[in-house]
Design a protein around this motif. Sequence first.
Motif, PDB file in Angstrom:
ATOM      1  N   ARG A   1      35.787  39.608  35.025  1.00 53.05           N
ATOM      2  CA  ARG A   1      34.875  40.026  36.493  1.00 53.05           C
ATOM      3  C   ARG A   1      33.917  40.969  35.966  1.00 53.05           C
ATOM      4  N   SER A   2      34.226  41.906  34.931  1.00 55.63           N
ATOM      5  CA  SER A   2      33.332  42.850  34.498  1.00 55.63           C
ATOM      6  C   SER A   2      32.282  42.609  33.865  1.00 55.63           C
ATOM      7  N   GLY A   3      32.434  41.364  33.288  1.00 56.78           N
ATOM      8  CA  GLY A   3      31.348  40.700  32.157  1.00 56.78           C
ATOM      9  C   GLY A   3      31.565  41.520  30.715  1.00 56.78           C
ATOM     10  N   GLN A   4      32.383  42.152  30.526  1.00 60.87           N
ATOM     11  CA  GLN A   4      32.516  42.780  29.273  1.00 60.87           C
ATOM     12  C   GLN A   4      33.262  41.886  28.085  1.00 60.87           C
ATOM     13  N   GLU A   5      32.965  42.043  26.994  1.00 60.27           N
ATOM     14  CA  GLU A   5      33.619  41.809  25.803  1.00 60.27           C
ATOM     15  C   GLU A   5      35.007  42.557  25.447  1.00 60.27           C
ATOM     16  N   ARG A   6      35.072  43.723  25.688  1.00 59.57           N
ATOM     17  CA  ARG A   6      36.210  44.398  25.369  1.00 59.57           C
ATOM     18  C   ARG A   6      36.195  45.546  26.378  1.00 59.57           C
ATOM     19  N   ALA A   7      37.279  46.126  26.850  1.00 59.32           N
ATOM     20  CA  ALA A   7      37.712  47.113  27.642  1.00 59.32           C
ATOM     21  C   ALA A   7      36.932  48.528  26.835  1.00 59.32           C
ATOM     22  N   GLY A   8      36.674  49.432  28.030  1.00 55.69           N
ATOM     23  CA  GLY A   8      36.198  50.888  27.392  1.00 55.69           C
ATOM     24  C   GLY A   8      37.656  51.633  27.470  1.00 55.69           C
ATOM     25  N   LEU A   9      37.474  53.081  27.170  1.00 61.73           N
ATOM     26  CA  LEU A   9      38.414  53.964  27.205  1.00 61.73           C
ATOM     27  C   LEU A   9      39.108  53.777  28.618  1.00 61.73           C
ATOM     28  N   LEU A  10      38.202  54.220  29.507  1.00 63.11           N
ATOM     29  CA  LEU A  10      38.877  54.462  30.812  1.00 63.11           C
ATOM     30  C   LEU A  10      39.250  53.178  31.427  1.00 63.11           C
ATOM     31  N   ASP A  11      38.586  52.286  31.622  1.00 60.16           N
ATOM     32  CA  ASP A  11      39.060  51.016  32.133  1.00 60.16           C
ATOM     33  C   ASP A  11      40.084  50.489  31.482  1.00 60.16           C
ATOM     34  N   GLY A  12      40.439  50.732  30.104  1.00 59.40           N
ATOM     35  CA  GLY A  12      41.435  49.871  29.531  1.00 59.40           C
ATOM     36  C   GLY A  12      42.635  51.013  29.696  1.00 59.40           C
ATOM     37  N   LEU A  13      42.611  51.972  29.877  1.00 59.55           N
ATOM     38  CA  LEU A  13      43.677  52.829  30.330  1.00 59.55           C
ATOM     39  C   LEU A  13      44.262  52.560  31.978  1.00 59.55           C
ATOM     40  N   VAL A  14      43.269  52.114  32.512  1.00 61.89           N
ATOM     41  CA  VAL A  14      43.472  51.717  33.978  1.00 61.89           C
ATOM     42  C   VAL A  14      44.282  50.328  33.829  1.00 61.89           C
TER      43      VAL A  14
ATOM     44  N   LEU B   1      45.982  49.237  31.187  1.00 65.81           N
ATOM     45  CA  LEU B   1      47.529  49.481  30.627  1.00 65.81           C
ATOM     46  C   LEU B   1      48.417  50.017  31.880  1.00 65.81           C
ATOM     47  N   PHE B   2      47.833  51.141  32.495  1.00 67.51           N
ATOM     48  CA  PHE B   2      48.802  51.778  33.577  1.00 67.51           C
ATOM     49  C   PHE B   2      49.083  50.782  34.675  1.00 67.51           C
ATOM     50  N   ALA B   3      48.189  49.837  35.081  1.00 63.81           N
ATOM     51  CA  ALA B   3      48.236  48.814  36.013  1.00 63.81           C
ATOM     52  C   ALA B   3      49.399  47.784  35.561  1.00 63.81           C
ATOM     53  N   SER B   4      49.215  47.390  34.094  1.00 63.76           N
ATOM     54  CA  SER B   4      50.203  46.616  33.683  1.00 63.76           C
ATOM     55  C   SER B   4      51.841  46.967  33.618  1.00 63.76           C
ATOM     56  N   GLY B   5      51.780  48.370  33.312  1.00 59.84           N
ATOM     57  CA  GLY B   5      52.970  49.153  33.517  1.00 59.84           C
ATOM     58  C   GLY B   5      53.558  49.004  34.882  1.00 59.84           C
ATOM     59  N   VAL B   6      52.831  49.383  35.780  1.00 61.02           N
ATOM     60  CA  VAL B   6      53.292  49.364  37.003  1.00 61.02           C
ATOM     61  C   VAL B   6      53.901  47.902  37.410  1.00 61.02           C
ATOM     62  N   LEU B   7      52.902  46.889  37.203  1.00 60.95           N
ATOM     63  CA  LEU B   7      53.433  45.467  37.403  1.00 60.95           C
ATOM     64  C   LEU B   7      54.697  45.127  36.785  1.00 60.95           C
ATOM     65  N   ALA B   8      54.665  45.557  35.380  1.00 64.58           N
ATOM     66  CA  ALA B   8      55.954  45.343  34.519  1.00 64.58           C
ATOM     67  C   ALA B   8      57.305  45.694  35.375  1.00 64.58           C
TER      68      ALA B   8
END
Length: 846
Positions: free
Chosen positions: A482-495, A497-504
């Motif tokens: 959706r973002s069109g990025q090849e790799r996540a940046g620091l901030l969106d990557g943290l988001v 990871l955090f969202a993954s933890g909540v869903l997990a």
Amino acid sequence: MGAGERKEITISSPGDQPTPHARRAEPIGEDPWVQPAVGTDSSPERSAPPAGAAAARSMAPSRLEDWTQGPVPASSLDDWLQGPLEDHMEQSAEDAWSTAESVTGHPDRQHRGATIEQGTAAPLGTALAHGAAQEAEATSAAPAGHRGGTGARKTHPERPVFRRELHGLRALALMLVAVYHIWLGRVSGGVDVFLFLSAFFLTGTFVRRLDAGRPLAVPRYWLHTFKRLLPPAAVTILATLVATWWLLPPSIWPTVMQQSAASIGYVQNVLLVFQEVDYQARDAGASSPLQHLWSLSVQGQAFLLWPLLFLLAVPLARRGKAVRRPLLGLMALIVAASLTWSIIETASNQPVAYFDTGARLWEFAAGSMLALALPWIDHHTGARRPEDETAPRFGTQRAMLGWAGLIALLACGILLNVSSVFPGWIAIWPLTGAAAVVIAGHTGTRWGVDRLLSTRPAAFIGDISYALYLVHWPLLVLWLHRSGQERAGLLDGLVVLFASGVLAWLLTRLVDAPIRRSAWLEARPWRALTAVAASIALVLGAAGGWWLTLTMSTPQQPVASAGPALPTDEVVTDTAPVIRPFGWQLGEQWPNLPHACAGPWAPPEPFHNVTCQQLLPGDATAEETIVVVGSSHARQFIPALIPWAQERDVQIVNLAMDGCAFQAGAERSEYCNGYDEYVLKYVDQVEPSTVLTTVTRSAPDSSQDAMHASMDTAVQMLLDRGIDVIAMRDTPRWSQDQYECAEKEIVAGGTPADADLACGADVEEKLAAENPAASLAGLRGGAGPSDAPADDAASVTVIDATEHVCPNGRCSPILGDTYVYMDDNHLSRLFVERALTDVLAGALDA
């Protein structure tokens, strides 16, 4: 106590059902693989603190030291978020995805000669619910001379000990996987650690059953394991299917559907191997939100195979023989065979080796070998558990070994780009690091790595590790799409990871935990089987139903004679009502012919990577034959030949070899070696009137396309056989997938003109100004170049379709209402039918 009697220490996990009374056990004599007990206190009360003390501790305020270094209960998730998750011991610690109740045995504090028998477990720091209250005695007479032990012995129920550092180790492995996926896009070795730990725990379960003379109950184990693993996976896959429909472009839908079905059946790695070797497979690669489940497929296949290996040791166990040494030898053979194969296949075909179960089995076998040898290692190194009254020997060395293993795990993917060399010998690196942490165990020091891995944050991540592995990759891929990025940046990557933890946590809390602790499901095998079957049926039904809905609701693709709704010689500025082919139809865009070669067109022998196909059936009578040879870039023009051939009862034979041009007389690669001779032998047999092939090759990053080496020699060989040649100039190749690039613009509400601006290029950026193969037009059969050829001499027709593929000097991804390309270098079948049929028909008529 007899001098030859020892207390046996076995790797324990909760895979065995707790029993209120101890079983009879065979006497165990001196054996270097059996670890002696430490301590002599046999009081069951030593297993639990006084109730008052426990209550006082529960009322004490939480301190930072308690949070980071204090005792971790058997399920730290309970204390953190939801209260008691399970009132009894987790019954399935046979793999690296189990929650905090994964345990190993420890030296009994009772008298020497006692046998550990698994009782009802309780969290660390609590009394045994049944085992301490119902200590049972059992006697057994040893056969004369049996392993040096005679007489009767007592057995006592014993609480297995939760190895906190191993729970933290799986948390570390999971975080390595997630961090490397999110920010580095590289392989960390974390998955290999999971495979290694899976076999470590599983082996302890089955060896313990063999040692105790209990049935292995393999079918029950299978039911219990997949009942536990499949429902969370099914929920994740179903949610991913919904998200794919909602957020991802249609071109990726078939890939996700296929991988959904393959994942729930634990064969996704097989699917990926097939797609790696199948040139036609449109694999979305890293853009697929379910591709990470290949490792669970490997693990699931091992869960089916591994218990069968332990069945080989049942006759030994029934005769009272030791089973560890034979099993250790068997595992060593598997390590040798699988590692050898892994090294060979990784060197020759690494993308396939990466997903190959056979190239990964040695990692399982290595985990089993450590499990089998650990009692001997612990005995000779003086290992202890935190609950023991004495400190372990070599505490400093253990701490150093543990840190060395941890540093090795952290450094593996940083120092080496292991994604291109896994799973060959380099995978020994992360497994050695994990083994070092396991062997180090409890160090008795304040600075040992076991202290770090035993903290509550590590325990929490370990508790949700299975769910976290399931959800982190789909979330990441969906975000990147959706973002069109090849790799996540620091901030969106943290988001992410955090969202993954909540869903997990939610997945663990709402799906995983209730199914794990369900007494109703465990009470009857058919109930567990129902949970397994329901998980599989839901995923297959959702994926299959979605596919049927698409295919049944989509109008039949029009034939070329119907013509396009919009001409294919211009880029429209308004959004066309329908732009074809649809994304889920791309698998149909390969120019396959309807019949396998048969009758007089059947080749005398097969050739690798050549699938001979023909237009008319083998018993048909054809006026003449056209043979298409060379690479897939020659094959892509077949759809333009079909209408002309059908009108005249002409046979078309596809003898193309993907990735290999027809270049008789040139030096060939190992892959293409022998193909030219195969083609010449075939045309001598069939005697076609015409051969079509591509004679040039374009480049994705250059405007200088060139004629293939020795092409004039290869064409002359055909002409000298009286065969006319249609010599096609290659079409432009691209560094990006033209279909996906254009589709992204259209899905976002753009027009073909927007797609042209984002994805297209001027023709001079893609091809040379002049056709490099123009000189071939002067060749004639039997005499070479001539200005006055005989009327019946075979000739060459050079066709340059550039003005049709790139009209008005512009190479666009969409012309009219038709996608030009199906990927980054092949024309779509529909475009070839619509735009090039008249071009090829004119050449054939001439």
